[in-house]
Design a protein around this motif. Structure first.
Motif, short mmCIF file in Angstrom:
data_model
loop_
_atom_site.label_atom_id
_atom_site.label_comp_id
_atom_site.label_asym_id
_atom_site.label_seq_id
_atom_site.Cartn_x
_atom_site.Cartn_y
_atom_site.Cartn_z
N HIS A 198 -3.39 4.70 -1.39
CA HIS A 198 -3.72 3.74 -0.35
C HIS A 198 -4.45 4.42 0.80
O HIS A 198 -4.28 5.62 1.03
N TRP A 237 7.87 -6.92 5.38
CA TRP A 237 7.19 -5.82 4.68
C TRP A 237 5.88 -5.42 5.36
O TRP A 237 5.29 -4.39 5.04
N ASP A 254 1.47 -3.18 3.68
CA ASP A 254 2.57 -3.95 3.15
C ASP A 254 3.44 -2.93 2.42
O ASP A 254 2.95 -2.17 1.57
N THR A 275 2.62 -1.25 -1.02
CA THR A 275 2.04 -2.17 -1.99
C THR A 275 0.61 -2.58 -1.63
O THR A 275 -0.14 -3.02 -2.50
N ASP A 276 0.25 -2.44 -0.35
CA ASP A 276 -1.12 -2.79 0.06
C ASP A 276 -1.44 -2.09 1.37
O ASP A 276 -0.55 -1.77 2.16
N LYS A 289 7.06 -1.54 0.41
CA LYS A 289 8.14 -1.84 -0.52
C LYS A 289 9.41 -1.27 0.09
O LYS A 289 9.60 -0.05 0.13
#
Length: 211
Positions: A106, A202, A173, A133-134, A175
């Motif tokens: 990321h 999140w 975002d 996650t993002d 986890k």
């Protein structure tokens, strides 16, 4: 021998004695002078070295002070947007202004990436695992997300394309399990991250130190 001759003879003896004494004293005086000169030179050299050392030490201390007193070289404008990115536009940040977050795959705006890497290390030291996650989203990816998940204003989960903090490389975002979420809420601000979107525990955004 007349009185005058006796006096002259005595004067001659005195002059001879003085000359002899001077001849013997000159080498010793020369040695003392040489030693004094050598010691003076050594002292001057030592003083010069000490002065040079003091100067280097002062420069090092000044550099250290500057480094430790300046937490970063970035700034956020009144809208919370990095001043050096505002000209590019949301979702159009050049690759050179982004950095990878460790080996997660990321990317974030470079100062945010560095801060989050530090946060991850601190969490790990506390036995807490935090996943991602993002992260940065281009404008096109924001459009795609809005189409798939709906706009936040309509009850969905996506910001209007071109307005998301993901588009500036500021938001992630995450986890998070219960322990990780609790850790983030306790420690996130220390590393500059804030939980700033209702209904999305999140979603965390970099707002600078002590956010």
């Amino acid at each position: 021998m007349s009185g005058i001759e006796a006096i002259s003879s005595r004067i001659l003896e005195i002059q001879t004695t003085v000359a002899s004494f001077s001849a013997r004293a000159q080498p010793a005086m020369g040695t003392l002078l040489t030693q004094a000169t050598s010691q003076s030179t050594t002292l001057q050299s030592a003083t010069s070295s000490a002065t040079a050392f003091d100067l280097l030490l002062a420069q090092a201390q000044a550099t250290t002070t500057t480094a430790t007193s300046t937490p970063g070289t970035f700034s956020l404008n009144a809208d919370g947007i990095p001043s050096d990115l505002a000209a590019y536009g949301n979702g159009q940040v050049p690759a050179a202004a982004l950095a990878s977050v460790g080996s997660t795959g990321h990317k974030l705006w470079t100062p945010a990436a560095g801060a989050f890497e530090t946060l991850l290390a601190a969490a790990k030291a506390d036995g807490v695992d935090i996943g991602i996650t993002d992260s940065y989203r281009t404008y096109d990816s924001q459009v795609d997300l809005a189409e798939r998940k709906g706009l936040y204003s309509d009850g969905g989960l996506a910001a209007k394309p071109g307005t998301s903090d993901h588009g500036w490389g500021l938001s992630l975002d995450l986890k998070l399990d219960t322990a990780a979420l609790s850790w983030m809420r306790t420690n996130g601000a220390t590393y500059g991250f804030a939980e700033d979107v209702p209904r999305e525990p999140w979603h965390w955004t970099f707002q600078g130190a002590d956010a």
